[in-house]
Design an enzyme around this catalytic site. Structure first.
Site, short mmCIF file in Angstrom:
data_model
loop_
_atom_site.label_atom_id
_atom_site.label_comp_id
_atom_site.label_asym_id
_atom_site.label_seq_id
_atom_site.Cartn_x
_atom_site.Cartn_y
_atom_site.Cartn_z
N LYS A 1 0.48 -1.34 -1.83
CA LYS A 1 -0.23 -0.40 -0.96
C LYS A 1 -1.72 -0.47 -1.24
O LYS A 1 -2.14 -0.64 -2.40
CB LYS A 1 0.31 1.02 -1.22
CG LYS A 1 -0.22 2.08 -0.27
CD LYS A 1 0.44 3.43 -0.55
CE LYS A 1 -0.10 4.55 0.32
NZ LYS A 1 0.51 5.86 0.00
N SER B 1 2.38 8.42 3.93
CA SER B 1 1.27 7.52 4.13
C SER B 1 1.58 6.06 3.81
O SER B 1 0.86 5.17 4.25
CB SER B 1 0.08 7.97 3.30
OG SER B 1 0.36 7.87 1.91
N SER C 1 5.03 10.45 0.45
CA SER C 1 4.56 9.23 1.11
C SER C 1 5.35 7.97 0.83
O SER C 1 5.15 6.97 1.52
CB SER C 1 3.11 8.98 0.77
OG SER C 1 2.31 9.77 1.60
#
Ligand code: GLN
Length: 494
Positions: free
Chosen positions: A79, A154, A178
């Site tokens: 990420k 997210s 997330s």
């Protein structure tokens, strides 16, 4: 079967048997990404040369017979709020649009030490603030199950990449859901570890007391393998702790759930939850029962405070963490300022997106004189109550089963139109962050529209082994995690 379709553990078995090489795996995943990512937008950057370099280094070590890890040679998507040395790390923000970290996050160092291959930086909500990836400065990630829908957020890029076979496995981060929520929306398995189980060194901070780096895989075993590689005490993160390493073989061979007590907190199923979601999660409870677990409903009324507590604490911490972006120390600097104050104001006005600005303002408000006691202090008191409610529940149960989110993925645009609804959508996941507990999301079915639904298991602190074993037992008895999106969207779907 195509290489990119393998699970991470299947791939590493093939690499160690000499049937495939790590650079071949990078090639396969890169080509798959080239073919699909124009539509899905899972990645912000994918530096093939760098990934191949790391793959070749890993392959050399494998060839020399070095004992590495269960993920030796496996490409891992990362990420884009996790620092990668010499590789742009943007947090999906214009503020860090050109930021090239001079160091690796500890989790990335651990991947490299384990012979795994960091491979591509995944798209996300700006500074991990959001539930749809629509706050990303690089555009939203689309859901591989239907491109008219978001992938969740997210860590939407990581989850969608694993679901679409653009990644074998991925790192995400979870401050309020997330990792779990996008995993649920994309039908993959996501683990948020216990607070302190994984180092946060080199993770770009949003709300430090809530967040952890988590793992996203095609099944529970893959998520477990990646967790085993990244977890453990790190002297560069004083909140990290050492704990017993998890035993992958034991997770793999858990035959059933005999003797396990599972609690279902009724309050997680209140009015706001879609009936299809509730049905699928309760059906998952039946599967767990058939595996020998004893399942019981109980009440946990404090759930109603979860969202306000989370948003007060998260925004307060965000306002402090993001104050470092002033145009001087990091990243973007606005041109033309005539004074220091003007430099701060125009850098932040132009560098941050709407959602980050909103949270910085909210955070400053709840921390300001006159409001601190009314909001921030109260939220901390409610946080303590929530932790003790979990403590009581775990006197009776080994773990809890709940929905991951009240609904399936939102349509693109829907969340931004109704931010309150989006915040309320975090109700089931934020509880585990508030209490620092491990929790995972596992696929448990599909809606009538064909969108994935996930079930959440919440465990006692450092009981990752327990919830991963339960998820693996569930996956041995079901095939939801094996279903793949067809990705035959017509033009109208895009
Ligand atoms: N959706 C939550 C938020 O917007 C959670 C985000 C996260 O876990 N990073 O804050």
């Amino acid at each position: 079967m195509e290489i990119y379709e393998l699970t991470a553990l299947e791939l590493s078995a093939k690499i160690s048997a000499g049937e495939l090489t790590s650079p071949e795996a990078v090639d396969a995943i890169y080509n798959r990404t080239e073919a699909l990512d124009g539509r899905l937008n899972c990645y912000i950057d994918f530096d093939k040369e760098k990934a191949l370099e790391a793959a070749e280094a890993a392959q050399k070590r494998i060839n020399s017979g070095e004992a590495l890890s269960p993920l030796a040679g496996v490409p891992v998507a990362v990420k884009d709020n996790i620092c990668t040395k010499g590789q742009r790390t943007t947090c999906a923000s214009k503020m860090l649009g050109n930021f090239i970290p001079p160091y690796n996050a500890t989790v990335v160092e651990r991947l490299l030490a384990a012979g795994a291959v960091p491979c591509g930086k995944t798209n996300m909500d700006e500074f991990a603030m959001g539930s749809t990836t629509e706050t990303s400065a690089f555009g939203a990630v689309k859901n591989p199950w239907n491109a008219q829908f978001t992938a969740g957020g997210s860590s939407g890029g990581s989850a969608a990449a694993v679901a679409a076979d653009e990644a074998f496995i991925a790192l995400g981060t979870d401050t309020g859901g997330s990792v779990r929520q996008p995993s649920s929306f994309c039908s993959v398995t996501g683990l948020k570890p216990t607070y302190g189980a994984v180092s946060r060194y080199g993770l770009i901070a949003y709300a430090s007391s809530l967040e952890q780096v988590g793992t996203i895989g095609k099944n529970a075993l893959d998520a477990a393998a990646l967790f085993s590689v990244i977890s453990g005490r790190d002297k560069r993160d004083s909140t990290s702790l050492s704990s017993a390493p998890i035993d992958l073989e034991a997770i793999k061979s858990t035959p059933d759930l005999k003797g396990k007590r599972i609690g279902i907190p009724a309050d997680f199923f209140d009015d706001g939850i879609d009936s299809e979601v509730a049905e699928r999660v309760l059906a998952a409870a039946e599967v767990l029962k058939s595996l020998g677990a004893c399942v019981e409903h109980f009440s946990m009324p404090l759930v109603k405070y979860a969202v306000p507590v989370y948003y007060v604490i998260a925004c307060a911490e965000a306002s402090s963490n993001l104050s470092r972006y002033d145009g001087v120390k990091y990243g973007f600097r606005a041109d033309g300022a005539k004074s220091m104050d003007e430099l701060y104001v125009s850098t932040r006005s132009r560098g941050f997106g709407q959602e980050a600005k909103k949270r910085i303002m909210l955070g400053n408000f709840v921390l300001s004189g006159g409001y601190y006691d009314a909001y921030y202090k109260k939220a901390l008191a409610a946080k303590a109550l929530i932790s003790s409610a979990f403590g009581e529940a775990f006197d009776k149960y080994d773990f809890l089963l709940t929905p991951v989110a009240p609904s399936t993925a939102l349509r693109l645009g829907q969340g931004l139109q109704n931010p309150l609804q989006m915040y309320l959508g975090d109700v089931c996941t934020v509880m585990a962050n508030i209490a620092g507990l491990p929790a995972l999301s596992m696929p448990c079915g599909f809606s009538k529209q064909g969108m994935p639904i996930g079930a959440q298991l919440i465990g006692k602190a450092f009981a990752e082994q327990e919830i991963l074993s339960a998820a693996n037992a569930f996956q041995r008895a079901t095939d939801y995690h094996l279903q793949k999106p067809s990705m035959n969207w017509g033009c109208a779907d895009e």
